[in-house]
Each structure stands twice: as structure tokens, then as C-alpha cells.
Scaffold this active site. Structure first.
Site, mmCIF file in Angstrom:
data_model
loop_
_atom_site.group_PDB
_atom_site.id
_atom_site.type_symbol
_atom_site.label_atom_id
_atom_site.label_comp_id
_atom_site.label_asym_id
_atom_site.label_seq_id
_atom_site.Cartn_x
_atom_site.Cartn_y
_atom_site.Cartn_z
ATOM 1 N N ASN A 1 -9.942 26.993 -83.037
ATOM 2 C CA ASN A 1 -8.520 27.538 -82.313
ATOM 3 C C ASN A 1 -7.648 26.251 -81.853
ATOM 4 O OD1 ASN A 1 -7.247 28.721 -80.499
ATOM 5 N ND2 ASN A 1 -8.645 29.047 -78.845
ATOM 6 N N LYS B 1 -4.921 26.316 -80.330
ATOM 7 C CA LYS B 1 -4.577 26.547 -78.962
ATOM 8 C C LYS B 1 -2.895 26.194 -78.997
ATOM 9 C CE LYS B 1 -8.885 26.248 -76.579
ATOM 10 N NZ LYS B 1 -9.378 25.724 -75.344
ATOM 11 N N HIS C 1 -9.628 35.807 -75.153
ATOM 12 C CA HIS C 1 -10.037 34.309 -74.761
ATOM 13 C C HIS C 1 -9.934 34.295 -73.265
ATOM 14 C CE1 HIS C 1 -10.128 30.085 -74.668
ATOM 15 N NE2 HIS C 1 -10.597 29.871 -75.835
ATOM 16 N N GLU D 1 -8.432 31.953 -71.607
ATOM 17 C CA GLU D 1 -7.302 31.376 -71.222
ATOM 18 C C GLU D 1 -6.229 32.745 -71.258
ATOM 19 O OE1 GLU D 1 -8.399 27.222 -73.020
ATOM 20 O OE2 GLU D 1 -7.036 28.300 -73.990
ATOM 21 N N GLU E 1 -18.171 32.199 -74.621
ATOM 22 C CA GLU E 1 -17.483 31.090 -74.206
ATOM 23 C C GLU E 1 -17.609 30.989 -72.640
ATOM 24 O OE1 GLU E 1 -14.319 28.520 -77.063
ATOM 25 O OE2 GLU E 1 -13.637 30.545 -76.009
ATOM 26 N N GLY F 1 -13.435 22.806 -72.529
ATOM 27 C CA GLY F 1 -12.858 21.612 -72.384
ATOM 28 C C GLY F 1 -13.373 20.800 -71.194
ATOM 29 N N SER G 1 -16.712 23.233 -75.482
ATOM 30 C CA SER G 1 -17.218 21.728 -75.624
ATOM 31 C C SER G 1 -18.048 21.580 -76.863
ATOM 32 C CB SER G 1 -17.665 21.380 -74.403
ATOM 33 O OG SER G 1 -16.640 21.267 -73.316
#
Length: 249
Positions: free
Chosen positions: A9, A11, A97, A99, A167, A173, A211
């Protein structure tokens, strides 16, 4: 037997030259590696879909979108319909996701509509779920993920058109990852939950994300019910992404 699935991904990263170089590098590695024990998917920004699709056209590398709208077309400025992704060369699309859920206020009902739209367009939906640090600390992680699965997976989902990606939000991250035991327990619960929603739940691929790096990939990818990885930052570096994929050998 579920084949490992390594998904990058990208992003909101990448311009045409760099995107083409990265995709071509990975395509070359796949072509030169001979038989491998994994499938590879690259999910670049929408502006790079055509570029990446061209770069990997002759290699066993698939291309996916990072999001789609719940409707196929219409007056939705700035959005992308699942049929448009298919037309651009995509085989998959990420939906839900964290985000998107947190940064754009998407609810599981929105994710379910997007996954259904993906299915209508002939795409495989990668349905993402994950708990926050506060939810895990409160002992609610299992309940939160079970509800997200129930509310995000659409009717008609199958092992052929749906992948689930777990996730944990607090691991994305941050360099932090759950313990192998925590990952195994969560993935096992997700598979049990899928048994109430899809036929042949044992055939659905469940990915871990958050991560994932070359130094922890082997320990994560060899956990029961972990069928691959959804990789963020490390997918932007060919050496790191390839090293993660090679742990599937």
C-alpha cells in the site's frame, strides 16, 4: 491451501518516474525469481495506476486501488468508482483502511457498500479492520474486530472475491507490533467470525498489517491463519518489500 499474499500500500506517495522505477524493479524480481510461494499486489495512488499497470504487465504482479466509492458512478467529485479501477487495470481494491475510517469518518456500513461495489465490478475487496490502542487497552479488541467484520463484509462475499486485512491502528507506522500470540488469537477469531458470513471460510486469506518490516516479517507470516501482509512504508523500498515477500519461501 491458502497461498501467501504480499500487498504493498503506497498510500499518498509517488510520482510517475519513481513509481515506474519501483514497479519495474519488483516486476523484474518476480520474473527472475522463478516459482515463488506468494502472490504480489501493488496498490499505488490513483494517479499512478496506469503507469504501474504498464510496468508490471508482463510480470506476475497484480495492481489494486486504495479505495473506491460505494456507487458505480455519479455526481461524486473526487471519488473513484470500482468500474473505473477495473478499467485502469486493477484486480483488487483496499476498502476500510483505518486511515479512511479515522481520517475520513468512514463507518463499517460505508466499507460494506464499497466492498459490494468492488464485487460488482469484478474486483477482489481487501476489507480492513483494526482496533485503536484505547480499545485494546480496555480489553475490547476482540469485540471491536468481530463487530467490524460483521458490519463490513457484504452479502455474497467469498474466498474468491474477498480478503480480510487485520491492521491494529496503534501499530500502523509506529514500529510497534502485537505479540505473535495476540496476532494468532485475533486471526483465529476472524476466521471463526467469517464462518457465519461466507462459504468456505477456511479458504479466505487473512492478512496482517501494521509496521511489517523485513526483520519481523518471518515471525508474523508463519503464524497460523496469517496468510500474508499488507505493507505500508516498507513497500516503497524495493529491497525491503522483496525481503518481506521472500520470507514466504
Amino acid at each position: 491451501m491458502r497461498r501467501k499474499f504480499i500487498v504493498g500500500n503506497w498510500k499518498m506517495h509517488g510520482l510517475r518516474e519513481g513509481g515506474a522505477t519501483l514497479a519495474s524493479d519488483l516486476a523484474g524480481r518476480m520474473l527472475g525469481a522463478g516459482p515463488v510461494a506468494f502472490d504480489m499486489l501493488l496498490c499505488p495512488p490513483a494517479t499512478l495506476l496506469h503507469t504501474v499497470a504498464q510496468a508490471v504487465a508482463d510480470a506476475p504482479v497484480k495492481v489494486g486501488g486504495q479505495d473506491c466509492h460505494g456507487k458505480d458512478s455519479g455526481a461524486h467529485t473526487g471519488d473513484i468508482g470500482a468500474p473505473m479501477l477495473a478499467d485502469a487495470g486493477c484486480s483488487h481494491v483496499i476498502v476500510g483502511h483505518s486511515e479512511r475510517r479515522q481520517g475520513h469518518g468512514e463507518l463499517s456500513a460505508d466499507v460494506k457498500a464499497k466492498a459490494a461495489a468492488a464485487h460488482r465490478a469484478g474486483l477482489v475487496a481487501i476489507v480492513c479492520v483494526g482496533e485503536t490502542e484505547a480499545e485494546r487497552d480496555a480489553g475490547r479488541a476482540m469485540d471491536v474486530i468481530a463487530r467490524m467484520i460483521d458490519d463490513s463484509v457484504p452479502d455474497g462475499a467469498t474466498a474468491a472475491n474477498t480478503v480480510v486485512a487485520y491492521e491494529p491502528v496503534w501499530a500502523i507506522g509506529t514500529g510497534r507490533t502485537p505479540t505473535p500470540g495476540d496476532v494468532a488469537a485475533m486471526h483465529s477469531m476472524i476466521r471463526r467470525r467469517l464462518a457465519t458470513l461466507v462459504d468456505q471460510p477456511d479458504a479466505v486469506r487473512i492478512l496482517y498489517g501494521g509496521s511489517v518490516k523485513p526483520d519481523n516479517a518471518a515471525s508474523l507470516l508463519h503464524i497460523d491463519d496469517v496468510d500474508g501482509a499488507l505493507v505500508g512504508g516498507a513497500s516503497l523500498k524495493a529491497d525491503e518489500f522483496w525481503a518481506i515477500a521472500e520470507t514466504c519461501r
